[in-house]
Each structure stands twice: as C-alpha cells, then as structure tokens.
Design a protein around this motif. Structure first.
Motif, PDB file in Angstrom:
ATOM      1  N   TYR A  66       0.732  -0.846  -0.190  1.00 56.16           N
ATOM      2  CA  TYR A  66       0.073   0.197   0.221  1.00 56.16           C
ATOM      3  C   TYR A  66       0.805   1.267   0.471  1.00 56.16           C
ATOM      4  N   VAL A  67       0.426   2.536  -0.694  1.00 59.27           N
ATOM      5  CA  VAL A  67       0.950   3.970  -0.405  1.00 59.27           C
ATOM      6  C   VAL A  67       0.778   4.252   0.729  1.00 59.27           C
ATOM      7  N   ARG A  68       1.229   4.981   1.340  1.00 61.31           N
ATOM      8  CA  ARG A  68       1.991   5.220   2.585  1.00 61.31           C
ATOM      9  C   ARG A  68       2.179   6.810   2.609  1.00 61.31           C
ATOM     10  N   GLY A  69       2.867   7.061   1.379  1.00 62.23           N
ATOM     11  CA  GLY A  69       3.220   8.596   1.296  1.00 62.23           C
ATOM     12  C   GLY A  69       4.564   9.087   1.895  1.00 62.23           C
ATOM     13  N   LYS A  70       5.079  10.207   1.130  1.00 60.51           N
ATOM     14  CA  LYS A  70       6.064  10.813   1.514  1.00 60.51           C
ATOM     15  C   LYS A  70       6.178  11.593   2.942  1.00 60.51           C
ATOM     16  N   ILE A  71       7.099  10.926   3.623  1.00 59.09           N
ATOM     17  CA  ILE A  71       6.999  11.948   4.882  1.00 59.09           C
ATOM     18  C   ILE A  71       7.874  13.155   5.357  1.00 59.09           C
ATOM     19  N   PRO A  72       6.634  13.681   5.303  1.00 59.47           N
ATOM     20  CA  PRO A  72       6.493  15.149   5.055  1.00 59.47           C
ATOM     21  C   PRO A  72       8.195  16.330   5.480  1.00 59.47           C
ATOM     22  N   PHE A  73       8.738  15.790   6.489  1.00 51.87           N
ATOM     23  CA  PHE A  73      10.201  17.092   7.142  1.00 51.87           C
ATOM     24  C   PHE A  73      11.254  16.635   7.109  1.00 51.87           C
ATOM     25  N   ILE A  74      10.811  15.185   5.641  1.00 48.49           N
ATOM     26  CA  ILE A  74      12.163  15.022   4.480  1.00 48.49           C
ATOM     27  C   ILE A  74      12.867  15.953   3.546  1.00 48.49           C
ATOM     28  N   THR A  75      14.167  15.673   3.812  1.00 54.00           N
ATOM     29  CA  THR A  75      14.386  17.091   2.586  1.00 54.00           C
ATOM     30  C   THR A  75      15.990  16.266   1.926  1.00 54.00           C
ATOM     31  N   PRO A  76      16.110  17.327   0.685  1.00 56.34           N
ATOM     32  CA  PRO A  76      17.258  16.764  -0.028  1.00 56.34           C
ATOM     33  C   PRO A  76      18.079  15.898   0.203  1.00 56.34           C
ATOM     34  N   HIS A  77      18.747  17.359   1.344  1.00 55.17           N
ATOM     35  CA  HIS A  77      19.643  17.076   2.391  1.00 55.17           C
ATOM     36  C   HIS A  77      19.933  15.708   3.374  1.00 55.17           C
ATOM     37  N   ASP A  78      18.462  14.894   2.956  1.00 54.05           N
ATOM     38  CA  ASP A  78      19.166  13.895   4.129  1.00 54.05           C
ATOM     39  C   ASP A  78      19.248  12.694   3.915  1.00 54.05           C
ATOM     40  N   VAL A  79      19.823  11.651   4.347  1.00 55.03           N
ATOM     41  CA  VAL A  79      20.341  10.898   4.229  1.00 55.03           C
ATOM     42  C   VAL A  79      19.996   9.519   4.723  1.00 55.03           C
ATOM     43  N   SER A  80      19.666   8.231   4.274  1.00 54.52           N
ATOM     44  CA  SER A  80      19.752   7.188   5.067  1.00 54.52           C
ATOM     45  C   SER A  80      20.599   6.811   5.246  1.00 54.52           C
ATOM     46  N   VAL A  81      20.154   6.187   6.984  1.00 53.33           N
ATOM     47  CA  VAL A  81      21.524   5.135   7.901  1.00 53.33           C
ATOM     48  C   VAL A  81      21.848   4.011   7.204  1.00 53.33           C
ATOM     49  N   SER A 200      32.091  25.341  15.480  1.00 51.53           N
ATOM     50  CA  SER A 200      30.489  25.591  14.618  1.00 51.53           C
ATOM     51  C   SER A 200      30.094  24.444  14.908  1.00 51.53           C
ATOM     52  N   PRO A 201      28.865  23.565  14.854  1.00 54.52           N
ATOM     53  CA  PRO A 201      28.649  22.617  14.435  1.00 54.52           C
ATOM     54  C   PRO A 201      28.939  21.870  13.920  1.00 54.52           C
ATOM     55  N   ILE A 202      29.486  20.380  14.005  1.00 58.37           N
ATOM     56  CA  ILE A 202      29.974  19.328  12.901  1.00 58.37           C
ATOM     57  C   ILE A 202      29.102  18.309  13.046  1.00 58.37           C
ATOM     58  N   LEU A 203      28.841  17.178  12.291  1.00 61.37           N
ATOM     59  CA  LEU A 203      28.415  16.046  12.612  1.00 61.37           C
ATOM     60  C   LEU A 203      29.269  15.292  11.715  1.00 61.37           C
ATOM     61  N   GLU A 204      29.870  14.107  12.536  1.00 64.16           N
ATOM     62  CA  GLU A 204      30.501  13.521  11.912  1.00 64.16           C
ATOM     63  C   GLU A 204      30.046  12.032  12.136  1.00 64.16           C
ATOM     64  N   ASN A 224      30.863  16.972   8.059  1.00 67.78           N
ATOM     65  CA  ASN A 224      29.641  18.054   7.177  1.00 67.78           C
ATOM     66  C   ASN A 224      29.584  18.898   8.238  1.00 67.78           C
ATOM     67  N   PRO A 225      29.648  20.335   7.910  1.00 66.13           N
ATOM     68  CA  PRO A 225      28.557  21.343   9.218  1.00 66.13           C
ATOM     69  C   PRO A 225      27.184  20.959   9.063  1.00 66.13           C
ATOM     70  N   GLY A 226      26.200  21.143   9.919  1.00 68.40           N
ATOM     71  CA  GLY A 226      25.091  20.553  11.112  1.00 68.40           C
ATOM     72  C   GLY A 226      23.884  21.034  10.155  1.00 68.40           C
ATOM     73  N   ASN A 227      24.142  21.857   9.070  1.00 62.88           N
ATOM     74  CA  ASN A 227      23.084  22.895   8.461  1.00 62.88           C
ATOM     75  C   ASN A 227      23.358  21.896   7.105  1.00 62.88           C
ATOM     76  N   LEU A 228      24.426  21.006   7.037  1.00 60.27           N
ATOM     77  CA  LEU A 228      24.100  21.034   5.468  1.00 60.27           C
ATOM     78  C   LEU A 228      24.132  19.396   5.019  1.00 60.27           C
ATOM     79  N   ARG A 229      23.663  18.427   6.006  1.00 60.69           N
ATOM     80  CA  ARG A 229      23.622  17.414   5.816  1.00 60.69           C
ATOM     81  C   ARG A 229      22.850  15.905   6.827  1.00 60.69           C
ATOM     82  N   SER A 230      21.707  16.268   6.738  1.00 58.61           N
ATOM     83  CA  SER A 230      20.846  15.258   7.815  1.00 58.61           C
ATOM     84  C   SER A 230      21.230  13.979   7.494  1.00 58.61           C
ATOM     85  N   TYR A 231      20.846  12.670   8.642  1.00 53.10           N
ATOM     86  CA  TYR A 231      20.784  11.491   8.531  1.00 53.10           C
ATOM     87  C   TYR A 231      19.621  10.819   9.081  1.00 53.10           C
ATOM     88  N   THR A 232      18.987   9.730   8.409  1.00 58.61           N
ATOM     89  CA  THR A 232      17.404   9.220   9.006  1.00 58.61           C
ATOM     90  C   THR A 232      17.899   8.267   8.674  1.00 58.61           C
TER      91      THR A 232
END
Length: 239
Positions: A66-81, A200-204, A224-232
């Motif tokens: 079934y279709v669940r639909g897109k997660i609303p707050f996913i952005t192009p910067h997000d990378v799956s763990v 400044s914030p860095i995500l390693e 990466n700078p904390g505002n440029l890439r995140s992981y989901t």
C-alpha cells in the motif's frame, strides 16, 4: 546510468508523488509490475524494498503493498543510515564534485589494522576527499581500504564514486555496516576545507563497512556542517 530496479523505483515513486497511486491505495502486485517494466520479480522486489525503506509504501502480509506517502519533513539533504550508494549516488552527477586532497598507499598503523582486521604488512589506500555539492563544501571524507580487496583503484574512481567501482567493476557486494554519529565542534581541517568557523556544529559519521563474505573493506570518517547534511532512520514492523 540507472539500474533496472532504480528505473522501476523511480517510476513508482513518481506515481506516488503525482497522485497516480494514492495514499492507502493498493498498488499492483509484483507480477503485474514485472510484466509492465519487462523485468523479473526480484528486480521489482528490490525496487519495492527501497521504497519501503524511504517510508513511501508499506506491506501487509497476505494483502499486498500500500501507499503510505512521503514523510513531510524529509529534505534533499537527508541520507538514510542504511544507504550503501555513497555521496555520488545520493546527490547525483551534476550536483556533486570531488576535490581529492590526498590519495596514497601506505602500511596501516595499529588503529587501522584493528578496524580493518588486517596485518601490519597489508597495504591500504589512505584517501581524503572534499565533496562539494551544488557549489558548497559539504562533506570532508577520510577513507581507508585494503588494497588487496580493492585492486587497481585509480584516480578517476576517487574523483567520482569508489563504491561504483567496487560494486560494478569488481562485482563485490556490501554485506553490512556499523555507523556511529557524533556531534562535534569544527576544528582543524574543517576550518580549511568546509569553510566553517571554529567551534561551529559538525556532524561526524564514523563507519566500518564489510563485504557479503564478511571481509572488512572500509574504515572511514566523514564530517559535514550540521546544516548541510542529516541522516534518517526508518523502523518498520512487518505484520
């Protein structure tokens, strides 16, 4: 060039996004999709598994998908763990460039020996790259790989996608990865290459990647700078 399963996944994703397949609607079964796209069922299953990992669809045993639909707050910067495509695959050709800071072959120190389960006489590639996305310095990567597992690695592969060379040219498959995330303050090479201010914030991301045969193929850190890439992460219970 997209693989067959990516073509199928992209087509289904587009149908969900444009409303052809509506939320909570049952999509065609694997046999029907295989026939439509002229591929086998395993290709369709791989495409559907990827879409389920994105949260776009969900499966109910005995009933279908079934279709669940897109997660609303996913952005192009997000990378799956759980992603094994690498930065080049995620951001796409035309959006990402690699600046190779160093590309050397050396004997491993004790830390690298331990992390890659190798001996002191086993040479490794020591690679540092800056990933520039849409003109912005985004990821600073430091990677170690055993030469015997990744033979004949050339500068052209380092300039684009090492993972593509491993999977497509060498025919090796990743078996799994352990990934550790840390929130840190910018220092050292971060200031030079990522164009950020000290503290400044860095995500390693620190990771170990192994092949389907259990051999350790990569130890790396990326910052990466904390505002440029995140992981989901997406957790799904299959009933």
């Amino acid at each position: 060039m997209s693989t067959k399963y990516q073509v199928v996944a992209d087509a289904i994703r587009e149908r969900i996004e444009n409303g052809t397949y509506k939320i909570d609607e049952l999509i065609p079964d694997q046999n029907a999709l295989a026939q439509e796209f002229h591929v086998n069922r395993l290709t369709v299953k791989k495409a559907l598994d990827g879409l389920a990992a994105e949260g776009l669809i969900y499966k109910q045993s005995g009933l279908g998908t079934y279709v669940r639909g897109k997660i609303p707050f996913i952005t192009p910067h997000d990378v799956s763990v759980n992603d094994f495509g690498g930065a080049f695959h995620h951001f796409g050709e035309g959006h990402i460039q690699s600046k190779v800071i160093s590309f050397d072959v050396e004997l491993p120190d004790e830390r690298i020996q331990k992390n890659l389960s190798i001996k002191h006489i086993d040479p490794v590639y020591n690679i540092t790259r800056l990933r520039i996305v849409d003109g912005k310095p985004t990821v600073l990567e430091h990677t170690y790989m055993p030469v015997r597992l990744v033979p004949d690695l050339e500068r052209e592969h380092v300039d684009t996608s090492i993972y593509a060379y491993i999977n497509e040219t060498l025919g090796l498959k990743f078996g799994g990865a352990f990934r550790k995330f840390s929130a840190l303050g910018a220092s050292g090479d971060d200031l030079k290459y990522l164009e950020v201010e000290e503290g400044s914030p860095i995500l390693e991301l620190e990771q170990l990647v192994w092949l389907s045969n259990g051999k350790m193929i990569e130890y790396s850190t990326s910052r990466n700078p904390g505002n440029l890439r995140s992981y989901t992460a997406l957790n799904v219970n299959n009933f």
